[in-house]
Design an enzyme around this catalytic site. Sequence first.
Site, short mmCIF file in Angstrom:
data_model
loop_
_atom_site.label_atom_id
_atom_site.label_comp_id
_atom_site.label_asym_id
_atom_site.label_seq_id
_atom_site.Cartn_x
_atom_site.Cartn_y
_atom_site.Cartn_z
N TRP A 84 -98.05 5.26 71.01
CA TRP A 84 -98.25 5.29 72.46
C TRP A 84 -98.21 3.89 73.08
O TRP A 84 -98.05 3.77 74.30
CB TRP A 84 -99.60 5.95 72.81
N ASN A 85 -98.36 2.84 72.29
CA ASN A 85 -98.49 1.51 72.92
C ASN A 85 -97.14 0.96 73.41
O ASN A 85 -97.09 0.16 74.34
CB ASN A 85 -99.21 0.51 72.01
N LYS A 124 -90.83 12.23 66.76
CA LYS A 124 -92.12 12.78 67.21
C LYS A 124 -92.83 11.64 67.94
O LYS A 124 -93.40 10.74 67.34
CB LYS A 124 -92.93 13.24 65.99
N GLY A 151 -97.68 2.82 63.60
CA GLY A 151 -99.01 3.31 63.97
C GLY A 151 -100.06 2.67 63.08
O GLY A 151 -99.83 1.59 62.52
N GLU A 162 -94.62 0.41 59.95
CA GLU A 162 -95.03 -0.76 60.76
C GLU A 162 -96.44 -0.44 61.21
O GLU A 162 -96.65 0.36 62.11
CB GLU A 162 -94.03 -0.93 61.92
N LEU A 163 -97.41 -1.05 60.51
CA LEU A 163 -98.80 -0.59 60.64
C LEU A 163 -99.67 -1.63 61.36
O LEU A 163 -99.18 -2.45 62.12
CB LEU A 163 -99.34 -0.25 59.24
N CYS A 193 -99.75 -4.28 67.93
CA CYS A 193 -100.09 -4.58 66.53
C CYS A 193 -100.00 -6.07 66.25
O CYS A 193 -100.50 -6.55 65.24
CB CYS A 193 -99.11 -3.88 65.59
N GLU A 240 -109.07 -4.53 63.37
CA GLU A 240 -108.05 -4.71 64.40
C GLU A 240 -108.68 -4.28 65.72
O GLU A 240 -109.07 -3.12 65.89
CB GLU A 240 -106.83 -3.83 64.06
C1 SIN Z 1 -96.14 -3.17 68.18
O1 SIN Z 1 -97.23 -3.49 68.62
O2 SIN Z 1 -96.07 -2.31 67.30
C2 SIN Z 1 -94.84 -3.73 68.65
C3 SIN Z 1 -94.97 -4.97 69.39
C4 SIN Z 1 -93.65 -5.61 69.73
O3 SIN Z 1 -92.56 -5.13 69.41
O4 SIN Z 1 -93.73 -6.66 70.34
#
Ligand code: SIN
Length: 485
Positions: free
Chosen positions: A156-157, A180, A234, A256-257, A290, A387
Amino acid sequence: MNLSNINLLKTDSYINGEWVKSPDQKTFNVINPFTNEEIARVSEASKSQVEEAIKHAEDAFKIWRKFTAGKRSRILKKWYKLQLDNAQDLAHILTIEQGKPLNEALGEIKYGASFVEWFAEEAKRNYGDTIPGHARDKRIVTIKQPIGVVGAITPWNFPSAMITRKVAPALAAGCTVVIKPSELTPLSALALAQLAEEAGFPPGVINVVVSSNAAEVGETLCASSTVRKLSFTGSTRVGKILLKQCADTVKKVSLELGGNAPFIVFDDADLDKAVEGAVASKYRNAGQTCICSNRIFVQEKIYEDFLEKYTAAVAKQKTGNGLHDGTVIGPMIQEKAVQFVEDIVQDAQSKGGVILTGGQRQSADSLMFEPTVIANATTDMKVFSNEIFGPVAPVFKFETEAEVIALANDTPYGLASYFYGRDYARIWRVAEALEYGMVGINTGMISTTVAPFGGIKESGFGREGSKYGMDDYLEIKYMCWGGVE
Ligand code: SIN
């Protein structure tokens, strides 16, 4: 909703080129996190619809993989252009379902579209090798072939860019996809699907299944032997579950966590630039990326000066409704995220942390958390090991290079890291010593299409974007030719 192209507002899943409702008429709500109002009711895809989407993607793969790279490239370029032509509307949808300020949302749409443009080009450069043979009569050639049906589970971010960053390389490679999106932000995904339809992708090449039952859809994608690749962005917790679920079908996986990014400021740094970088990398998307800096480490001699400048810069950021002019920090995504941040701020205070600005939500029923700076942060606080995923910056003091490297690496995560300094020998030493997939040196902004994005350790594996991004969707086949006398 105030859109120029009302066609972009879709509320059903997109399967095999059709917009499909839930078989039992089930729906779920999409909520604006700033106003807390319902924006849309979206059809809930059933498990059998997810299975159908996989089947259609399998059928479409037989066709799509045979298109020349040039033809795939042309359709991708059309999709790219449509994203730019509709950027204002896509940004509007993104802001009202996710909360980030309109300008930032527009930045995300352009960032997302840039992956489509990039991989439209890369599609044409899917080169193999010729390798000198190991015997006189042998010739060796490699080709790279699309892996097959891809399951893409997106967060969602970044409701738009994390889709294009996975889907564009997959499509460029010749794969087909079942996406999804997060149940919190499905509208951006469906708008992209609408544009994909207009761009002319054959039915079944792109499928989007929307559901509030993320666990069921994830399990279905992972259990399917037709899905040959799963790409997930996520949390580390969910990534581990999906990885285990993919084991039975020995799927190729990209993860990508989570991250726990250190942001280090050495005493020879340009202080004003370091402050600017620390604000940018911490408060982008209200701290919900992230790669946001999570722990700021400042060398003893400049600690107080940094805090003074940093606090002043943080305090003046305008917060509020992302649709309003000048807003730079919007709401957090949901109540449990705010509660988590409240808890870690209280924990820091109870252990001697000093709140220099912010420290609480703006009002009892709002998801707006004030941009916060915590001085005197220590390693026993939750902000050191968790985090944060919110607009809270704990600032730690350190003395030596060796000490700060040990602190920075003291985490199971290994996604992004940052540092500011001028001594070139130290820059190399520190960049090499940081156990992270990405290092920002004298910059707080590292995301770009042209560079490989990804982590190590429990932040996952696989790389997105760049010349490496398509590799995750390809298999290398080696052909050994004998009898060449
Ligand atoms: C992310 O937070 O997963 C991606 C951030 C980005 O692409 O800058």
